[in-house]
Design an enzyme around this catalytic site. Structure first.
Site, PDB file in Angstrom:
ATOM      1  N   GLU A  31      57.016 -23.089  12.743  1.00 54.67           N
ATOM      2  CA  GLU A  31      58.087 -23.152  12.273  1.00 54.67           C
ATOM      3  C   GLU A  31      58.476 -24.377  12.240  1.00 54.67           C
ATOM      4  O   GLU A  31      58.514 -24.814  12.950  1.00 54.67           O
ATOM      5  CB  GLU A  31      59.431 -21.794  13.402  1.00 54.67           C
ATOM      6  CG  GLU A  31      60.781 -21.722  12.684  1.00 54.67           C
ATOM      7  CD  GLU A  31      61.479 -21.553  13.193  1.00 54.67           C
ATOM      8  OE1 GLU A  31      63.332 -21.887  13.188  1.00 54.67           O
ATOM      9  OE2 GLU A  31      61.163 -20.735  13.912  1.00 54.67           O
ATOM     10  N   ARG A  88      66.092 -28.517   9.879  1.00 51.70           N
ATOM     11  CA  ARG A  88      67.109 -29.633  10.796  1.00 51.70           C
ATOM     12  C   ARG A  88      66.636 -31.553  10.598  1.00 51.70           C
ATOM     13  O   ARG A  88      67.889 -32.560  10.317  1.00 51.70           O
ATOM     14  CB  ARG A  88      66.793 -29.823  12.203  1.00 51.70           C
ATOM     15  CG  ARG A  88      67.682 -27.637  12.817  1.00 51.70           C
ATOM     16  CD  ARG A  88      67.228 -27.821  14.504  1.00 51.70           C
ATOM     17  NE  ARG A  88      67.814 -26.172  14.749  1.00 51.70           N
ATOM     18  CZ  ARG A  88      67.563 -25.879  16.394  1.00 51.70           C
ATOM     19  NH1 ARG A  88      67.314 -26.860  16.741  1.00 51.70           N
ATOM     20  NH2 ARG A  88      67.627 -24.889  15.926  1.00 51.70           N
ATOM     21  N   THR A 125      66.195 -22.620  10.204  1.00 50.45           N
ATOM     22  CA  THR A 125      67.402 -22.734  10.367  1.00 50.45           C
ATOM     23  C   THR A 125      67.755 -23.044   8.603  1.00 50.45           C
ATOM     24  O   THR A 125      68.259 -24.244   8.111  1.00 50.45           O
ATOM     25  CB  THR A 125      67.267 -24.304  10.732  1.00 50.45           C
ATOM     26  OG1 THR A 125      65.886 -24.466  11.871  1.00 50.45           O
ATOM     27  CG2 THR A 125      68.411 -24.970  10.665  1.00 50.45           C
ATOM     28  N   LYS A 137      65.261 -12.436  15.092  1.00 53.33           N
ATOM     29  CA  LYS A 137      65.120 -13.726  15.844  1.00 53.33           C
ATOM     30  C   LYS A 137      67.090 -13.271  16.893  1.00 53.33           C
ATOM     31  O   LYS A 137      67.598 -13.322  16.655  1.00 53.33           O
ATOM     32  CB  LYS A 137      65.775 -14.999  15.398  1.00 53.33           C
ATOM     33  CG  LYS A 137      65.996 -16.033  16.291  1.00 53.33           C
ATOM     34  CD  LYS A 137      66.006 -17.161  16.067  1.00 53.33           C
ATOM     35  CE  LYS A 137      66.259 -18.658  16.647  1.00 53.33           C
ATOM     36  NZ  LYS A 137      66.173 -20.451  15.648  1.00 53.33           N
TER      37      LYS A 137
END
Length: 216
Positions: free
Chosen positions: A48, A52, A76, A136
């Site tokens: 992943e 960020r 994100t 998640k």
């Protein structure tokens, strides 16, 4: 259009092969390929790449072009514009820290699976009503961790989770022992300091050690 049921099957197939999802924050593009190779050598082939950092989308595109054997997701993702950008870069699944109506609709309409982030039963039910069954859990350890996941297994028997946030080598086995945990995510597999110092062998060792727990 790919149905949500088919996307759920895709996630299940993916995480049946690997139950580890390293969260990677890319600070230098030159690190991307050696980092991916170090993780793959340790048995971790699903990554992943988070948004960020400013290099997240570029890193996804690079990995999809240069390491096609790996499965690359985007993390994100905060809104529809980012969702479309990671799709254009080639992301094969999308992970969000929380869920909004906008992102849940993107996941319904888009071609790849969405793993929406939830922290409460109410948030879970918003996705559940639309047909989502894979989530998640974030930030997992702070909000109850293993105990919360056990509680969710009662009313939401067909929901499965990828907990992230506070997961480590020390508590990994407790999470993976739960029947409603399909995978775990975290940055401990590839810590920022090891990436910054390009200590690829140590990252391979961490990936291998985590994988040994996941396959036990």
């Amino acid at each position: 259009m790919t149905s949500l049921t088919d996307k759920t099957r895709t996630l299940d197939a993916l995480f049946s092969r690997t139950r580890l999802l390293p969260l990677l924050n890319i600070e230098r593009l030159d690190d991307v390929l050696p980092l991916a190779d170090a993780l793959a050598e340790g048995g971790v082939n699903t990554l992943e790449i988070t948004l960020r950092t400013a290099l997240g989308i570029e890193a996804i595109a690079l990995l999809r072009a240069e390491r096609p054997a790996l499965t690359i997701g985007a993390g994100t993702v905060l809104g529809a514009e980012q969702y479309q950008a990671v799709l254009a870069a080639g992301a094969q699944f999308v992970v969000t820290p929380g869920c909004t109506d906008e992102l849940l609709q993107c996941g319904l309409d888009g071609p790849v699976p969405l793993l929406p982030g939830i922290a409460t039963a109410s948030e879970l039910m918003v996705g559940y009503r639309l047909g989502y069954r894979r989530f998640k859990l974030f930030p997992a350890h702070i909000i109850g961790g293993v105990g919360l996941l056990k509680a969710f297994s009662g009313p939401f028997k067909d929901a499965r989770f990828c907990p992230t946030g506070g997961v480590s080598q020390d508590n990994l086995a407790a999470y993976l022992a739960l029947s409603n945990v399909m995978a775990v995510g975290g940055s401990w597999i590839a810590p920022a300091e090891l990436i910054a110092q390009q200590r690829w062998g140590e990252i391979t060792a961490l990936a291998h050690a985590a994988g040994q727990v996941g396959s036990a």
